[in-house]
Design a protein around this motif. Structure first.
Motif, PDB file in Angstrom:
ATOM      1  N   SER A   1      29.246  20.980  29.698  1.00  0.00           N
ATOM      2  CA  SER A   1      28.250  21.972  29.196  1.00  0.00           C
ATOM      3  C   SER A   1      28.200  23.192  30.456  1.00  0.00           C
ATOM      4  CB  SER A   1      26.860  21.418  29.304  1.00  0.00           C
ATOM      5  OG  SER A   1      26.483  21.013  30.530  1.00  0.00           O
ATOM      6  N   ILE A   2      28.603  22.673  31.665  1.00  0.00           N
ATOM      7  CA  ILE A   2      28.677  23.958  32.544  1.00  0.00           C
ATOM      8  C   ILE A   2      29.999  24.881  32.253  1.00  0.00           C
ATOM      9  CG2 ILE A   2      29.468  24.306  35.266  1.00  0.00           C
ATOM     10  CD1 ILE A   2      28.118  21.916  36.045  1.00  0.00           C
TER      11      ILE A   2
ATOM     12  N   LEU B   1      43.506  55.209  33.303  1.00  0.00           N
ATOM     13  CA  LEU B   1      44.715  55.224  34.078  1.00  0.00           C
ATOM     14  C   LEU B   1      44.192  54.804  35.304  1.00  0.00           C
ATOM     15  CD1 LEU B   1      46.205  58.453  32.464  1.00  0.00           C
ATOM     16  CD2 LEU B   1      46.864  56.156  31.977  1.00  0.00           C
ATOM     17  N   ARG B   2      43.129  54.558  35.802  1.00  0.00           N
ATOM     18  CA  ARG B   2      43.073  54.399  37.197  1.00  0.00           C
ATOM     19  C   ARG B   2      41.841  53.233  37.097  1.00  0.00           C
ATOM     20  NH1 ARG B   2      39.993  59.426  39.641  1.00  0.00           N
ATOM     21  NH2 ARG B   2      39.398  59.686  37.577  1.00  0.00           N
TER      22      ARG B   2
ATOM     23  N   ASP C   1      39.672  52.374  39.889  1.00  0.00           N
ATOM     24  CA  ASP C   1      38.575  53.032  40.075  1.00  0.00           C
ATOM     25  C   ASP C   1      37.405  52.687  39.080  1.00  0.00           C
ATOM     26  OD1 ASP C   1      39.998  54.292  41.832  1.00  0.00           O
ATOM     27  OD2 ASP C   1      40.011  56.396  40.635  1.00  0.00           O
TER      28      ASP C   1
ATOM     29  N   ARG D   1      14.440  46.240  37.193  1.00  0.00           N
ATOM     30  CA  ARG D   1      13.437  46.122  38.156  1.00  0.00           C
ATOM     31  C   ARG D   1      12.237  46.981  37.796  1.00  0.00           C
ATOM     32  NH1 ARG D   1      16.827  46.101  42.751  1.00  0.00           N
ATOM     33  NH2 ARG D   1      17.219  44.209  42.476  1.00  0.00           N
TER      34      ARG D   1
ATOM     35  N   THR E   1      19.135  31.953  29.538  1.00  0.00           N
ATOM     36  CA  THR E   1      17.548  31.835  29.336  1.00  0.00           C
ATOM     37  C   THR E   1      17.102  30.329  29.033  1.00  0.00           C
ATOM     38  OG1 THR E   1      17.238  32.259  27.122  1.00  0.00           O
ATOM     39  CG2 THR E   1      17.250  34.070  28.307  1.00  0.00           C
TER      40      THR E   1
ATOM     41  N   ASN F   1      25.009  36.866  39.989  1.00  0.00           N
ATOM     42  CA  ASN F   1      25.044  35.407  40.241  1.00  0.00           C
ATOM     43  C   ASN F   1      26.296  34.910  39.448  1.00  0.00           C
ATOM     44  OD1 ASN F   1      22.751  35.885  41.935  1.00  0.00           O
ATOM     45  ND2 ASN F   1      21.310  34.974  40.510  1.00  0.00           N
TER      46      ASN F   1
ATOM     47  N   SER G   1      31.485  19.599  38.152  1.00  0.00           N
ATOM     48  CA  SER G   1      30.369  18.593  38.061  1.00  0.00           C
ATOM     49  C   SER G   1      30.885  17.486  38.759  1.00  0.00           C
ATOM     50  CB  SER G   1      30.291  18.343  36.576  1.00  0.00           C
ATOM     51  OG  SER G   1      31.054  17.590  36.097  1.00  0.00           O
TER      52      SER G   1
ATOM     53  N   THR H   1      48.600  48.786  34.988  1.00  0.00           N
ATOM     54  CA  THR H   1      47.780  50.062  34.445  1.00  0.00           C
ATOM     55  C   THR H   1      48.446  50.270  32.928  1.00  0.00           C
ATOM     56  OG1 THR H   1      49.315  51.451  35.177  1.00  0.00           O
ATOM     57  CG2 THR H   1      47.498  51.242  36.560  1.00  0.00           C
TER      58      THR H   1
ATOM     59  N   SER I   1      49.572  52.803  31.680  1.00  0.00           N
ATOM     60  CA  SER I   1      50.583  54.034  31.747  1.00  0.00           C
ATOM     61  C   SER I   1      52.065  53.178  31.916  1.00  0.00           C
ATOM     62  CB  SER I   1      50.235  54.825  32.875  1.00  0.00           C
ATOM     63  OG  SER I   1      50.296  54.140  34.085  1.00  0.00           O
ATOM     64  N   LEU I   2      51.862  52.056  32.468  1.00  0.00           N
ATOM     65  CA  LEU I   2      53.257  51.168  32.791  1.00  0.00           C
ATOM     66  C   LEU I   2      53.738  50.172  31.741  1.00  0.00           C
ATOM     67  CD1 LEU I   2      52.453  50.515  36.685  1.00  0.00           C
ATOM     68  CD2 LEU I   2      54.026  52.505  35.536  1.00  0.00           C
TER      69      LEU I   2
END
Lengths: 298, 422
Positions: A13-14, A92-93, A96, A113, A215, A227, A259, A294, A296-297
């Motif tokens: 279950s975990i 491509l980054r 980032d 919040r 929930t 978390n 567990s 990436t 691009s490669l």
């Protein structure tokens, strides 16, 4: 004996919870190589969606069932919006994207919040999910918690739907084509930007579903995403980038490992031991980490 | 393409490394500056700002993070007491101006904000903190600056500070009565579940010593990280232990996850009651009575505690914050602490912490929980212990009380079994 069976179920279950929180990420990080730090906040968005729906729908059971698709759409829309606003400029980054989405994650936390207040909130679980079923009766009964069974079912359903979508639908074929060779897919007439956004929508939507499931386990708060996000990344990295199968296996293995160790030691020690095991594993099989490339490669 | 991107990547990496080094240097020098400031300030007391017709006090509570569920209510209660006192003329002719700071459930933040309240705002006293970790973090700050902290939450004892007034229960006013109650009911095999930090670990050390001296056994002991929400294994362990009862020192909303799992595991108040020392009416409301009905709590005050002072407190609180808002023990202790401070200041005829301390012994207040008296020697208060049972309406019904206020004994000097604890 019942202890071992009970504990195995707990581990599974975990693992189901881990799988749900990692599943969407396996699409956006694993398949698309986008390190989305805001994934945890999409989970949070799903959880708050459940909370909001429960305020307007009095029956906890119905509101939970309604929350599943609605949370998928809400988190999916947030994901698609994030992709359209920021991430498509950063394909491509990949490193980032980490910084940018981390900033987005902090903003989303603050937004939550401001809207829902800093204190955490809770939802009522439907009565049927607060009980348990007895698998083996007698003096030392083996019982399975209904809420955990529900989460397990949800995780299995999500995996089946996702893997069938990737395998059998034309959308799935397009996603796989783009992942394997973006340029070739593009010249074959596939709109890669549409595929990217759709894949992001689905991955983020799955985070929303995970939020609904969470929930049932604990409280809902602005930081609940942070978390769980590390656990989600651990599952993906150990499972191997872009490997749905790996994600599934590792989620359950880590769940059971956690567990079992928790039972024989303590929660904190178990967490340390699991991390040590992961480090050792990655020494032996580093592919999971080093397939990060990436586009691009490709 | 690839070679271009890799060389730019190397450049970027260099830039990042340089940036990181620069940040580290700046951070280190900032730390150095901070230590200097603290070092030079250690000898003289902080200056209290009493210019004009107001006196400032600090409210230091977690308004965000895992502890906010509990601490926001304390802040609200402190504000109520301040508003009441201001309406009746203030303290020494001055209106109280509260400065509220958010500790954010993060102990270093608490220390930082305490420093800010004392040195920048010039508060006459500070009210707040909840977890023992936050109190331990701010303790040196208040001692160094010779400024007063009023701490409103029950805790593990074994502490005294010349600059802290403890208005919540110490061990012998809450935990020991809780254990006495279990013992009187013949519940002798106890499982300990707590959050992994100062309060539960110390409290459980005391509980183990008590158990040893009183013929009780400890069936198991488990800690979860503060804020943890994964309790399925702990629930399984508790269940397998076949204990008579659980002593719960979990803090914050870990309780939500714990009690959900407890019920899911098929454990009930009938088969294995849980005594909690950190769950009050506010937490009961948010955890849900469906998980808590019938479970026990150990405190000094409940919303249902009889008496005119409590009726007035409950009515005023609900009028200010909403009819659905319950009152709780830490809120009551916080409310009371402002009045105790006021009485001390008026007896001392000064806001000077040294004079306030000197005037503290024997100060009394007709609190919502009943009469409380300050013990000047330990700077704790005499309080009545109360065991309660959580009802389906979310209220806690008293099932036992100590009859009279108990003298605070933070170091448990009055108990032979506690001789080895420190």
């Amino acid at each position: 004996m019942t202890v071992i069976l009970g504990q195995t179920f707990t581990g599974i279950s975990i693992g189901a919870v881990l799988l749900l929180i990692a599943l969407g990420l396996s699409l956006t990080f694993g398949q698309m190589n986008v390190i989305n730090m805001a994934h945890g906040e999409f989970i949070m968005a799903g959880a708050y969606t459940t909370y909001v729906l429960q305020k307007s729908i009095s029956s906890a059971g119905i509101s939970l069932l309604v929350a599943l698709p609605v949370a998928f759409l809400v988190s999916g829309a947030l994901g698609a919006l994030l992709e359209w606003l920021l991430i498509r400029r950063l394909y491509l980054r990949p490193l980032d994207t980490l910084l940018v989405t981390w900033g987005v994650s902090l903003m989303l936390q603050q937004l939550a919040r401001d809207i829902f207040g800093a204190p955490n909130v809770q939802t009522r679980a439907p009565d049927v999910l607060t009980g348990n079923i007895t698998v083996i009766g007698g003096d030392d009964p083996l019982t399975f918690a209904n809420s955990r069974l529900f989460i397990l079912g949800l995780a299995v359903a999500a995996v089946v739907v996702l893997s069938l979508t990737l395998r059998l639908t034309s959308l799935g074929r397009r996603i796989r084509a783009v992942v394997q060779n973006r340029d070739l897919a593009e010249v074959s007439g596939i709109s890669t930007s549409t595929v990217d956004r759709t894949a992001f929508f689905i991955g983020s939507g799955l985070a929303g579903v995970a939020g609904v499931a969470l929930t049932l386990v604990g409280p809902i708060g602005p930081t609940m995403g942070t978390n769980v996000i590390i656990d989600a990344f651990l599952v993906i990295v150990v499972g191997g980038i872009g490997q749905l199968k790996g994600t599934v296996i590792v989620a359950f293995v880590l769940g059971v490992l956690q567990s079992v160790l928790e039972y024989s030691t303590t929660v904190s020690v178990a967490k340390v031991l699991v991390l040590v095991a992961i480090v050792a594993f990655l020494q032996w099989r580093p592919q999971g980490l080093y397939t990060l490339r990436t586009r691009s490669l490709v | 393409m690839s070679s271009g991107s890799s060389s730019s990547r190397i450049l970027r990496r260099r830039f990042l490394a340089g940036g990181a080094a620069l940040t580290a240097v700046v951070a280190l020098s900032a730390c150095g500056a901070k230590t200097d400031a603290a070092g030079t300030s250690s000898d003289k007391a902080a200056k209290i700002d009493v210019s004009g017709d107001t006196v400032k006090v600090g409210l230091l509570n977690s308004l965000s993070g895992t502890m906010a569920i509990s601490e926001v209510t304390v802040r609200d209660s402190l504000k109520l007491a301040i508003a009441e006192i201001n309406a009746s003329g203030g303290v020494l002719g001055k209106q109280i101006k509260p400065i509220s700071e958010d500790g954010a459930s993060d102990w270093p933040t608490f220390a930082e904000k305490a420093q800010k309240l004392i040195r920048e705002d010039g508060v006459a006293a500070t009210f707040g903190c909840w977890t023992s970790a936050s109190r331990k973090a701010v303790k040196p700050v208040f001692e160094k600056n010779k400024s007063l902290l009023f701490y409103p939450v029950q805790y593990e004892g074994l502490e005294e500070s010349p600059y802290i007034f403890y208005t919540g229960a110490t061990t012998n006013q809450q935990i020991v009565p809780g254990l006495d109650y279990l013992k009187s009911k013949g519940l002798k095999k106890i499982y300990l579940v707590g959050s992994d930090y100062v309060f539960p670990r110390t409290a459980n050390k005391e509980i183990k010593a008590y158990a040893k001296a009183n013929g009780m056994t400890i069936a198991g002991e488990d800690y979860a990280p503060l804020g943890s929400t994964e309790f399925s294994t702990i629930a399984n362990k508790v269940k397998a232990s076949k204990a008579d009862a659980v002593f719960n020192t979990l803090n914050g909303d870990s309780n939500v996850a714990f009690f959900k799992e407890y019920k899911s595991a098929g454990l009930t108040a009938k088969t294995m009651p849980v005594v909690s020392v950190s769950i009050a009416e506010e937490e009961v409301k948010s955890i849900g009575t469906q998980y808590l009905a019938g479970q026990l709590t150990a405190w000094n005050y409940y919303q249902t505690t009889p008496g005119a002072a409590n009726a007035k407190f409950v009515k005023a609180y609900k009028a200010k914050y909403g009819q659905d808002k319950p009152t709780s023990d830490p809120m009551e202790a916080a409310y009371t602490s402002v009045y105790l401070w006021k009485a001390m200041v008026e007896k001392a005829k000064s806001f000077d912490p040294e004079k306030v301390k000197a005037a503290s012994d024997g100060i009394t207040f007709e609190a919502p929980e009943g009469k409380v008296t300050v013990d000047g020697a330990s700077q704790h208060v005499y309080k009545t212990a109360r065991i309660g049972e959580i009802g389906t309406d979310g209220q806690i019904k008293e099932v036992w009380n100590s009859g009279k206020p108990i003298k605070p004994d933070p170091f448990l000097k009055g108990y032979s079994w506690a001789s080895g604890l420190s």
